[in-house]
Design a protein around this motif. Structure first.
Motif, PDB file in Angstrom:
ATOM      1  N   LYS A 187       1.980   5.118  -6.011  1.00 41.19           N
ATOM      2  CA  LYS A 187       2.868   5.004  -5.031  1.00 41.19           C
ATOM      3  C   LYS A 187       2.212   5.278  -3.221  1.00 41.19           C
ATOM      4  O   LYS A 187       1.330   6.292  -2.763  1.00 41.19           O
ATOM      5  CB  LYS A 187       4.116   6.239  -4.641  1.00 41.19           C
ATOM      6  CG  LYS A 187       5.031   6.176  -5.811  1.00 41.19           C
ATOM      7  CD  LYS A 187       6.129   7.217  -4.992  1.00 41.19           C
ATOM      8  CE  LYS A 187       5.676   8.411  -5.606  1.00 41.19           C
ATOM      9  NZ  LYS A 187       7.102   9.371  -5.343  1.00 41.19           N
ATOM     10  N   TRP A 188       2.654   4.287  -2.919  1.00 42.72           N
ATOM     11  CA  TRP A 188       1.163   3.758  -1.238  1.00 42.72           C
ATOM     12  C   TRP A 188       2.333   2.985  -0.507  1.00 42.72           C
ATOM     13  O   TRP A 188       3.498   2.730  -0.788  1.00 42.72           O
ATOM     14  CB  TRP A 188       0.481   2.531  -1.614  1.00 42.72           C
ATOM     15  CG  TRP A 188      -1.390   2.871  -0.736  1.00 42.72           C
ATOM     16  CD1 TRP A 188      -1.350   3.861  -0.156  1.00 42.72           C
ATOM     17  CD2 TRP A 188      -1.659   1.267  -0.430  1.00 42.72           C
ATOM     18  NE1 TRP A 188      -1.952   3.481   0.602  1.00 42.72           N
ATOM     19  CE2 TRP A 188      -2.146   1.659   0.585  1.00 42.72           C
ATOM     20  CE3 TRP A 188      -0.765  -0.007  -0.461  1.00 42.72           C
ATOM     21  CZ2 TRP A 188      -2.966   1.397   1.244  1.00 42.72           C
ATOM     22  CZ3 TRP A 188      -1.555  -0.889  -0.028  1.00 42.72           C
ATOM     23  CH2 TRP A 188      -3.199  -0.398   1.105  1.00 42.72           C
ATOM     24  N   CYS A 189       2.419   3.324   0.526  1.00 41.71           N
ATOM     25  CA  CYS A 189       2.418   3.188   1.738  1.00 41.71           C
ATOM     26  C   CYS A 189       2.237   1.801   2.436  1.00 41.71           C
ATOM     27  O   CYS A 189       2.846   1.454   3.655  1.00 41.71           O
ATOM     28  CB  CYS A 189       2.130   4.460   3.061  1.00 41.71           C
ATOM     29  SG  CYS A 189       1.086   4.519   3.625  1.00 41.71           S
ATOM     30  N   GLU A 224      -4.379   2.277   8.340  1.00 38.17           N
ATOM     31  CA  GLU A 224      -5.274   3.011   8.627  1.00 38.17           C
ATOM     32  C   GLU A 224      -5.596   4.488   7.419  1.00 38.17           C
ATOM     33  O   GLU A 224      -6.265   4.774   7.288  1.00 38.17           O
ATOM     34  CB  GLU A 224      -4.471   4.306   9.462  1.00 38.17           C
ATOM     35  CG  GLU A 224      -4.188   4.047  11.231  1.00 38.17           C
ATOM     36  CD  GLU A 224      -2.859   2.596  10.826  1.00 38.17           C
ATOM     37  OE1 GLU A 224      -1.538   3.013  10.642  1.00 38.17           O
ATOM     38  OE2 GLU A 224      -2.818   1.581  11.661  1.00 38.17           O
ATOM     39  N   CYS A 225      -3.774   4.170   6.264  1.00 36.51           N
ATOM     40  CA  CYS A 225      -4.352   5.228   5.610  1.00 36.51           C
ATOM     41  C   CYS A 225      -5.199   4.406   4.409  1.00 36.51           C
ATOM     42  O   CYS A 225      -6.217   5.117   3.447  1.00 36.51           O
ATOM     43  CB  CYS A 225      -3.084   5.185   4.342  1.00 36.51           C
ATOM     44  SG  CYS A 225      -2.609   5.693   3.117  1.00 36.51           S
ATOM     45  N   GLU A 226      -5.207   2.977   3.845  1.00 39.86           N
ATOM     46  CA  GLU A 226      -6.159   2.177   3.873  1.00 39.86           C
ATOM     47  C   GLU A 226      -8.273   2.920   3.567  1.00 39.86           C
ATOM     48  O   GLU A 226      -8.547   3.201   3.455  1.00 39.86           O
ATOM     49  CB  GLU A 226      -6.490   0.861   3.568  1.00 39.86           C
ATOM     50  CG  GLU A 226      -7.225   0.465   2.591  1.00 39.86           C
ATOM     51  CD  GLU A 226      -6.896  -1.008   1.494  1.00 39.86           C
ATOM     52  OE1 GLU A 226      -5.455  -0.972   1.772  1.00 39.86           O
ATOM     53  OE2 GLU A 226      -7.402  -1.343   0.176  1.00 39.86           O
ATOM     54  N   PHE A 266      -1.434   9.707  -0.535  1.00 47.57           N
ATOM     55  CA  PHE A 266      -2.918   9.741   0.163  1.00 47.57           C
ATOM     56  C   PHE A 266      -2.522  10.178   1.730  1.00 47.57           C
ATOM     57  O   PHE A 266      -3.026   9.999   1.807  1.00 47.57           O
ATOM     58  CB  PHE A 266      -3.377   8.172   0.175  1.00 47.57           C
ATOM     59  CG  PHE A 266      -3.837   7.850  -1.152  1.00 47.57           C
ATOM     60  CD1 PHE A 266      -3.958   8.753  -2.302  1.00 47.57           C
ATOM     61  CD2 PHE A 266      -3.419   6.499  -1.336  1.00 47.57           C
ATOM     62  CE1 PHE A 266      -4.335   8.226  -3.491  1.00 47.57           C
ATOM     63  CE2 PHE A 266      -3.118   5.977  -2.812  1.00 47.57           C
ATOM     64  CZ  PHE A 266      -4.097   7.189  -3.882  1.00 47.57           C
ATOM     65  N   CYS A 267      -0.797   9.593   1.984  1.00 52.83           N
ATOM     66  CA  CYS A 267      -0.602  10.421   3.144  1.00 52.83           C
ATOM     67  C   CYS A 267       0.438  11.110   3.416  1.00 52.83           C
ATOM     68  O   CYS A 267       1.090  10.924   2.410  1.00 52.83           O
ATOM     69  CB  CYS A 267      -0.750   9.423   4.472  1.00 52.83           C
ATOM     70  SG  CYS A 267       0.122   7.818   4.259  1.00 52.83           S
ATOM     71  N   ASP A 268       1.049  11.255   4.516  1.00 52.46           N
ATOM     72  CA  ASP A 268       2.706  11.597   5.182  1.00 52.46           C
ATOM     73  C   ASP A 268       3.584  10.731   4.875  1.00 52.46           C
ATOM     74  O   ASP A 268       4.955  11.204   4.652  1.00 52.46           O
ATOM     75  CB  ASP A 268       2.410  12.595   6.018  1.00 52.46           C
ATOM     76  CG  ASP A 268       2.003  13.718   6.106  1.00 52.46           C
ATOM     77  OD1 ASP A 268       1.915  13.934   4.575  1.00 52.46           O
ATOM     78  OD2 ASP A 268       1.619  14.284   6.857  1.00 52.46           O
TER      79      ASP A 268
HETATM   80 ZN   LIG Z   1      -0.385   6.094   3.162  1.00 53.82          ZN
END
Ligand SMILES: [Zn+2]
Length: 486
Positions: free
Chosen positions: A434-436, A440-442, A471-473
């Motif tokens: 699951k990803w945003c 920046e996250c990548e 991987f992030c908030d």
């Molecule tokens: Zn993310």
């Protein structure tokens, strides 16, 4: 026997599972597909490889013809000022552009880029050709070579500085026209790759970070190689009006207003030959899917002096008979090589079926047929040979795709955080999370791992992820595949 023959006879000396890189190098060289040259990253495509590429071209051309895409040829050289017109585009390509600065001893007034892709040169022409809505849609492609001077370690076919491809560049009056082409192009790529190359890949949309330089969005099919690395296959880019504005491609619409056009670009390249070798091959060498194999059947007479004449006659007769039915057939009547040596050689070259014909078979009016994909042997009555060959080739084609599908499916691992992702990728898996879908996250992911990035996002899941990004908030928006790429 000469030294050369001795080494050839050895076949591939490493196991694919144990040392994939060395296996790959031996596989394409011993199958006589390609060879290195003095220019690093630029290889010779030998006839055997070029014939396979031609089969891919043939199928692509047939389909593009039906879509009314015309074939053209634009110059290899792009004046620097043209390349610089679209900022993102030039930024994406500039580190890899090879430049011509001199003719003989004379410095050129303006540097010329050796095309890394042809947007710049084509769209300058498009801006002159397109005047009215009656000029649209304009659909063109060109089959050519391009040069991208990468500094990563080159790998023939998979990552080379010069490669062959078709680049399509289509222009539409409205957004809908351009977007409608997405499905037909991606379906075409999937059809050719699955039903001809027998390769199953991951089809989806690229992330913002990984999209083509200058595009609004990019779609791709990604292929996993046995070493766990991912090769991007054919693609489609929707460019919106980005290039239209940079290159001033405008037209007078039916309402007599001047408007910018909407554009797409798409491509398939000789990289697919690399994927083909890597995915299907085994310890003996290549395994080619029947539909794109230069030879589908090789007939090898088991020569005994007493029966030689008769055997050769029957070999030629069988060849003719099978060719009449539309099969691509090779005979190997060389007398200075033993049958076992020939078997190995044609196995290395991946010919889907081998027919053995010896005095015993001749007497019984049968042949021995051996499958390259699983090594199974069977006796076939010569009378039924055509029908049997068709059945076997169809089955090999089907089984290779099935194998490729299973390998891909088994390599996908759902992950919930960076640690799990790294573990999975280090074991040669593709991470699925699951990803945003955030730049920046990548970037953060790439920094914190050894260069893991997103491959693409399955389209039916876009907007359907719930909860937090793995991987992030941030909130998750999509599901995506992750891995290391070529
Ligand atoms: Zn993310």
């Amino acid at each position: 026997m000469s030294e050369k023959k001795k080494t050839e006879e050895k076949g591939i000396t490493v196991k694919k599972e144990k040392n994939f890189n060395e296996w790959y190098t031996q596989a394409f060289q011993k199958a006589d597909l390609a060879d290195y040259t003095l220019v690093s990253g630029c290889v010779v495509f030998k006839p055997y490889a070029h014939t396979i590429w031609d089969k891919i071209r043939e199928e692509t051309k047939k389909r593009l013809n039906k879509m009314d895409v015309g074939e053209a040829y634009f110059p290899l050289f792009i004046p620097e000022k043209l390349l610089e017109k679209e900022a993102e585009h030039v930024e994406g390509f500039s580190p890899e552009v090879a430049w011509v600065e001199k003719a003989g001893n004379t410095k050129l007034g303006e540097r010329l880029a050796v095309r890394p892709t042809s947007e710049a040169i084509m769209y300058d022409s498009y801006s002159k050709w397109i005047r009215s809505h009656r000029d649209l849609p304009l659909k063109m492609c060109q089959w050519n070579n391009v040069v991208r001077w990468e500094f990563k370690n080159p790998v023939p076919f998979l990552r080379s500085r010069e490669f062959l491809w078709v680049e399509g560049h289509t222009v539409f009056a409205d957004e809908k026209g351009a977007l409608d082409e997405d499905k037909s192009i991606m379906d075409m790529w999937q059809d050719i790759c699955e039903n001809y190359l027998a390769l199953k890949g991951l089809r989806g949309k690229k992330s913002e970070n990984e999209k083509f330089a200058g595009a609004v969005f990019t779609k791709s099919i990604e292929y996993r190689l046995p070493n766990g690395k991912i090769a991007q296959g054919p693609d489609f880019h929707y460019d919106g009006q980005n290039f239209a504005k940079a290159y001033s491609i405008k037209f007078i619409d039916e309402d007599e207003k001047e408007k910018f056009v909407f554009q797409n670009t798409w491509a398939i390249s000789t990289r697919m030959l690399g994927v083909l070798i890597a995915v299907h091959g085994d310890d003996q060498g290549l395994i080619l899917p029947p539909k794109i194999a230069p030879y589908q059947v090789v007939i090898i007479p088991i020569i005994f002096d007493k029966h030689k004449k008769e055997l050769f006659k029957e070999t030629d007769k069988l060849k003719q008979k099978l060719e009449k039915k539309g099969f691509r057939v090779k005979t190997d009547k060389r007398e200075n090589y033993k049958p076992g040596w020939k078997f190995n050689q044609w196995e290395m070259k991946g010919v889907p079926l081998r027919i053995e014909l010896g005095p015993r078979e001749l007497e019984k009016k049968i042949v021995t047929v051996v499958r390259r994909d699983n090594g199974k042997k069977e006796n076939v009555n010569i009378k039924n040979l055509g029908k049997k060959i068709k059945e076997l080739l169809d089955d090999i084609q089907k089984q290779l795709l099935k194998r490729s599908e299973e390998k891909l499916k088994n390599s996908i691992k759902e992950v919930k955080n960076i640690k799990e992702l790294e573990n999975a990728v280090n074991k040669g898996k593709i991470g699925y999370a699951k990803w945003c879908n955030n730049v920046e996250c990548e970037e953060n992911l790439k920094d914190k791992t050894t260069g893991i990035k997103s491959l693409n996002m399955p389209e039916d899941k876009i907007g359907k992820a719930k909860g937090k990004c793995a991987f992030c908030d941030k909130e998750a928006k999509v599901y995506a595949y992750f891995g290391k790429t070529y």
